[in-house]
Design a protein around this motif. Structure first.
Motif, PDB file in Angstrom:
ATOM      1  N   ASP A 262     -29.189  70.939  29.572  1.00 10.75           N
ATOM      2  CA  ASP A 262     -27.903  70.255  29.429  1.00 10.75           C
ATOM      3  C   ASP A 262     -27.192  70.691  28.151  1.00 10.75           C
ATOM      4  OD1 ASP A 262     -27.533  67.862  31.562  1.00 10.75           O
ATOM      5  OD2 ASP A 262     -29.656  68.178  31.162  1.00 10.75           O
ATOM      6  N   ARG A 266     -23.529  72.520  28.098  1.00  6.95           N
ATOM      7  CA  ARG A 266     -22.372  72.011  27.361  1.00  6.95           C
ATOM      8  C   ARG A 266     -21.704  73.138  26.558  1.00  6.95           C
ATOM      9  NH1 ARG A 266     -25.609  67.225  26.904  1.00  6.95           N
ATOM     10  NH2 ARG A 266     -26.598  67.983  24.980  1.00  6.95           N
ATOM     11  N   ASP A 298     -31.524  70.741  42.578  1.00  8.26           N
ATOM     12  CA  ASP A 298     -31.218  69.814  41.481  1.00  8.26           C
ATOM     13  C   ASP A 298     -30.746  70.563  40.238  1.00  8.26           C
ATOM     14  OD1 ASP A 298     -31.915  67.782  43.175  1.00  8.26           O
ATOM     15  OD2 ASP A 298     -33.895  67.425  42.277  1.00  8.26           O
ATOM     16  N   LEU A 301     -27.131  71.419  40.892  1.00 11.15           N
ATOM     17  CA  LEU A 301     -26.265  70.239  40.792  1.00 11.15           C
ATOM     18  C   LEU A 301     -26.066  69.823  39.332  1.00 11.15           C
ATOM     19  CD1 LEU A 301     -27.580  68.152  43.834  1.00 11.15           C
ATOM     20  CD2 LEU A 301     -25.490  69.539  43.683  1.00 11.15           C
ATOM     21  N   THR A 302     -27.103  70.012  38.512  1.00  9.57           N
ATOM     22  CA  THR A 302     -26.945  69.753  37.081  1.00  9.57           C
ATOM     23  C   THR A 302     -25.906  70.683  36.479  1.00  9.57           C
ATOM     24  OG1 THR A 302     -29.213  68.932  36.818  1.00  9.57           O
ATOM     25  CG2 THR A 302     -28.119  69.773  34.844  1.00  9.57           C
ATOM     26  N   ALA A 304     -23.493  72.079  37.987  1.00 10.96           N
ATOM     27  CA  ALA A 304     -22.178  71.767  38.554  1.00 10.96           C
ATOM     28  C   ALA A 304     -21.531  70.562  37.881  1.00 10.96           C
ATOM     29  CB  ALA A 304     -22.299  71.536  40.056  1.00 10.96           C
ATOM     30  N   ARG A 305     -22.295  69.791  37.124  1.00 13.21           N
ATOM     31  CA  ARG A 305     -21.691  68.702  36.357  1.00 13.21           C
ATOM     32  C   ARG A 305     -20.893  69.243  35.175  1.00 13.21           C
ATOM     33  NH1 ARG A 305     -26.924  66.067  36.335  1.00 13.21           N
ATOM     34  NH2 ARG A 305     -26.898  66.162  34.059  1.00 13.21           N
ATOM     35  N   TYR A 306     -21.173  70.462  34.778  1.00 15.28           N
ATOM     36  CA  TYR A 306     -20.527  71.050  33.615  1.00 15.28           C
ATOM     37  C   TYR A 306     -19.560  72.182  33.978  1.00 15.28           C
ATOM     38  CZ  TYR A 306     -24.214  68.620  31.036  1.00 15.28           C
ATOM     39  OH  TYR A 306     -25.054  67.666  30.519  1.00 15.28           O
ATOM     40  N   LEU A 352     -22.210  70.025  47.387  1.00 14.11           N
ATOM     41  CA  LEU A 352     -20.991  70.207  46.597  1.00 14.11           C
ATOM     42  C   LEU A 352     -19.768  70.454  47.487  1.00 14.11           C
ATOM     43  CD1 LEU A 352     -22.430  72.491  43.769  1.00 14.11           C
ATOM     44  CD2 LEU A 352     -21.704  70.107  43.519  1.00 14.11           C
TER      45      LEU A 352
END
Length: 355
Positions: A262, A266, A298, A301-302, A304-306, A352
């Motif tokens: 993460d 970022r 997973d 998808l992590t 894709a949050r950023y 997604l």
């Protein structure tokens, strides 16, 4: 269509080829017999990748001596005592040392591409070594009559020819392997060496048009050889902002083996370069256990949050056997991991709403 997903390069070589390489070194088989084994391994590698549904394939670097030294094949102006690269487990790799000028590539990547395209029905990606890595051949005390600036000029010309030959030869994309980027921060924590590497690589990349650069990517990782790395202990955050200063259209970023993905994501999101696509690593090649499709899903998808989905792709963290004698990962395990990457990326794409 699903999110794009691509292999990085090397695949463990089949036992028949590994045995043949040893026999050839001992004088037991001819050059032609070894060439047939290389050819067979490339054909089988591509067939297995296509059978798994890989939308882009590579030749698995089956006939390269290593991802880094293929341009040196056939050269006579080299000594054995070049730069030493130490790995965390204590083993080392040593590069040759240039002994005289002028410097020219002995082998170009288009040679490997031509063989791969004979057997592939899917688009073929071609990996090349970044000029910054090849620059390490030049000795610190110089070469009489061949100054470093002349060497670098010759290197830039040859690196351009290497990439252009692959593009013109029909490569879907060309990937510069830049594993020395993270390593440079271990050798020189001030970042000066990294700045030199970035500037040198950009001297080559700037010779291509913006459209051509969209087909050129840069791969970064902390090295992966014999289940060890050379620079995983270097803070990734120190590399990434400068990495994204490279004038490339795609970046293949090792991520699965990072302890805090993460935090890395970022930084990537904050420094997302231009219109480049980021391929995030979702497979750790030196982990002996094959990932599951669910783990890969997973991880995607992590990411894709950023990162926006239209700028996102997936890859393996590194090649599986970047040096010809690396047998730490089996061929079967590598293909199991690749299957997980393909299936997990497809599952994430569905969630997604991509495609």
């Amino acid at each position: 269509m699903s999110l794009p997903t691509e292999p990085i390069g090397s695949i463990p070589r089949p036992a028949q080829l590994l045995n043949g390489m040893q026999e050839h070194a001992a004088g037991g088989i001819t050059d032609d017999a070894l060439a047939e084994l290389y050819d067979s391994a490339v054909r089988d590698t591509i067939a297995q990748l296509e059978a798994l549904g890989s939308p882009v394939v590579t030749d698995g670097e089956q006939s390269k001596p290593s991802f880094a030294t293929y341009p040196l094949h056939g050269l006579s102006n080299l000594g054995p005592d070049g730069a030493v690269i130490p790995f965390a487990d204590g083993h080392t790799r040593q590069l040759p040392r240039l002994t005289a000028g002028p410097f020219r590539y002995g082998t170009f990547s288009s040679t490997y591409l031509q063989t791969a395209r004979k057997y592939a029905t899917a688009p073929v990606k071609q990996a090349v070594i970044a000029p910054s890595a090849v620059s390490l051949l030049y000795p610190a005390d110089g070469i009489d009559g061949y100054p470093r600036e002349q060497f670098l000029a010759d290197l830039v010309d040859n690196a351009e020819a290497d990439i252009r030959g692959a593009l013109d030869g029909g490569a879907h994309s060309v990937q510069l392997d830049f594993t020395e980027g993270r390593l440079s921060l271990k050798l020189d924590p001030s970042g000066g060496l990294l700045d030199q590497f970035i500037a040198l690589n950009n001297r080559v990349l700037e010779r291509f048009t913006s459209d051509e650069r969209q087909r050129i990517g840069v791969h970064t990782c902390p090295g992966g050889d014999q289940d060890s790395t050379h620079s995983l202990d270097v803070d990734y955050v120190e590399l990434l902002p400068k990495l994204f200063g490279l004038r490339a259209g795609q970046f293949y970023v090792q991520l699965a083996s990072e302890p805090d993905p993460d935090r890395v994501l970022r930084v990537i999101a904050d420094r997302l370069p231009g219109e480049a696509r980021i391929f995030v690593g979702v497979i750790d090649p030196i982990d002996p256990v094959a990932e599951t499709p669910e783990q890969v899903r997973d991880r995607v998808l992590t990411a894709a949050r950023y990162l926006p989905a239209d700028r996102l792709g997936t890859c393996d963290d590194c090649g599986f056997s970047p040096f010809g004698d690396d047998v730490s990962t089996s061929r079967e395990t590598a293909f199991a991991k690749i299957r997980a990457r393909l299936e997990g990326t497809a599952a994430a794409s569905t969630e997604l709403g991509v495609g």
